[in-house]
Design an enzyme around this catalytic site. Structure first.
Site, PDB file in Angstrom:
ATOM      1  N   TYR A  31       0.826  -1.206   0.000  1.00 55.65           N
ATOM      2  CA  TYR A  31       0.000   0.000   0.000  1.00 55.65           C
ATOM      3  C   TYR A  31       0.864   1.261   0.000  1.00 55.65           C
ATOM      4  CZ  TYR A  31      -4.308  -2.627   0.600  1.00 55.65           C
ATOM      5  OH  TYR A  31      -5.382  -3.465   0.398  1.00 55.65           O
TER       6      TYR A  31
ATOM      7  N   GLU B  89      -8.192  -7.515   5.232  1.00 56.27           N
ATOM      8  CA  GLU B  89      -7.347  -8.537   4.610  1.00 56.27           C
ATOM      9  C   GLU B  89      -6.595  -9.363   5.649  1.00 56.27           C
ATOM     10  OE1 GLU B  89      -5.208  -6.099   1.822  1.00 56.27           O
ATOM     11  OE2 GLU B  89      -7.089  -5.650   0.750  1.00 56.27           O
TER      12      GLU B  89
END
Length: 390
Positions: free
Chosen positions: A98, A140
């Protein structure tokens, strides 16, 4: 939650950013994959990069998330994020990635919006990004923790390869090592990693089409796309005895536990519904079941024998079939819900080409099925989400 400082800035700039996401996202992917070409090897789809579908899906998710925050700044849009998180975990996305996405996405934003962007606007969109990223990371981590193992890829041996209708193939695999196997849920998919002729590793998601509760078998059915990169390799090159790398099962469009159920599918979109139907038949369900399917012709129906046998095994189950090429005893043309007695309070599961799903969803709502009870599965990037957010 979106801060009071950022909300008016996002509200004011969302139309502009949304209108330019079509150039921002290709810029972003070009920057990121140039700097990190390893991400294209076994992670990002080269085909979806080339045809622009991945860029459209990313643009849709960003715009959709920002729009949801503007409308309800204290509520994270969990349904939108759940769909993305299941796709991410099926690819093995990790928390550190990310940061990579942030760097190149905001470089692209700064370049494409150089005429209007200010430090305050950049900070507001940074807040949106990290609200989305951190929410996804949390989901996640939870999805990874639910698995029976902590591996991303596991070896599975192809033990059967069976033709299934026109240009489709069913693969049956068995574990090739002693890694604990996660029991799947009806409707879920696995990622399959395939080496292409040029050596590049590519990953595709395929719905499990049968035996989802098994810990000794994985079954998936694919349709050959002659213009594709992965399915021709699977169909033409992979043989019984070969070993493929598979992910754990993921997917948030799964069969719920009660009430009438309607499956509405077209073409190879029948695969997730076939696994759910097989599960219902195997457990001796007493639920009211309606199966609606559309094909070009009878021979093209990839899972015809499996699905008709399972319908026959369920007391009172109903099957309706639409064929573009007329065949006596079946509906002619494209699927229509007109005139069908849809069960009250039914949950509907829709899968097929995007225009088909949009049409059936609209018809289902007109027939009185609440939108919250209509579930859809998209193969590949979710362009429905992108279209809804644009």
């Amino acid at each position: 939650m979106l801060s009071e400082k950022s909300r008016p800035l996002i509200t004011a700039t969302l139309p502009l950013v949304g209108s330019r996401l079509g150039t921002i996202t290709p810029n972003f992917y070009s920057r990121m994959l140039t700097a990190h070409p390893e991400l294209l090897d076994g992670l990002f789809s080269r085909a979806n990069q080339n045809n622009g579908e991945q860029q459209k899906a990313l643009a849709g998710s960003i715009a959709g998330f920002a729009s949801a925050l503007v409308a309800n700044p204290d509520i994270i849009p969990e349904q939108l994020l759940s769909r993305i998180a299941h796709k991410h975990t099926a690819l093995g996305i990790t928390e550190d990635q990310y940061d990579i996405v942030y760097k190149y996405l905001f470089e692209a934003i700064a370049e494409e919006l150089a005429d209007v962007i200010t430090a305050e606007i950049a900070d507001a969109w940074t807040e949106v990004y990290w609200l989305m990223a951190n929410a996804l990371i949390k989901i996640e981590k939870g999805l990874y923790a639910l698995q029976a193992n902590d591996k991303m890829w596991m070896p599975w041996t192809v033990i059967e390869k069976n033709p299934a209708g026109t240009d489709a193939m069913t693969f049956v695999l068995a574990p090739a090592d002693d890694t604990p196997v996660t029991v799947a849920r009806p409707g879920q998919f696995v990622s399959v990693k395939v080496a292409l002729p040029d050596g590049l590793l590519q990953v595709r998601q395929y719905s499990l089409s049968a035996d989802v509760e098994s810990t000794t078998r994985r079954v998936f059915t694919t349709k050959k796309d002659d213009g594709g990169e992965v399915s021709p390799v699977l169909h033409n090159n992979v043989q019984v005895g070969d070993v493929l790398e598979l992910s754990n099962p993921y997917g948030d469009v799964t069969l719920d536990g009660e009430g009438p159920v309607v499956f509405a599918t077209a073409g190879i979109g029948c695969t997730p519904s076939a696994s759910a139907l097989r599960s219902l038949a195997a457990t001796g369900t007493d639920r009211e079941v309606m199966v609606l399917h559309a094909e070009k012709n009878l021979a093209a129906w990839a899972l015809r024998d499996q699905m008709t046998n399972d319908v026959d095994a369920i007391d009172g189950a109903e099957l309706q079939l639409w064929l573009e090429e007329p065949t006596e005893g079946f509906h002619k043309g494209f699927m229509s819900l007109a005139g069908l007695d849809i069960p009250a309070n039914a949950s509907m599961y829709v899968c097929g080409p995007l225009p088909f799903m949009k049409a059936i969803r609209n018809q289902a709502i007109d027939a009185g099925i609440p939108s919250t009870k209509i579930h859809y599965e998209v193969f590949g990037p979710d362009l429905w989400l992108a279209g809804a957010a644009s």
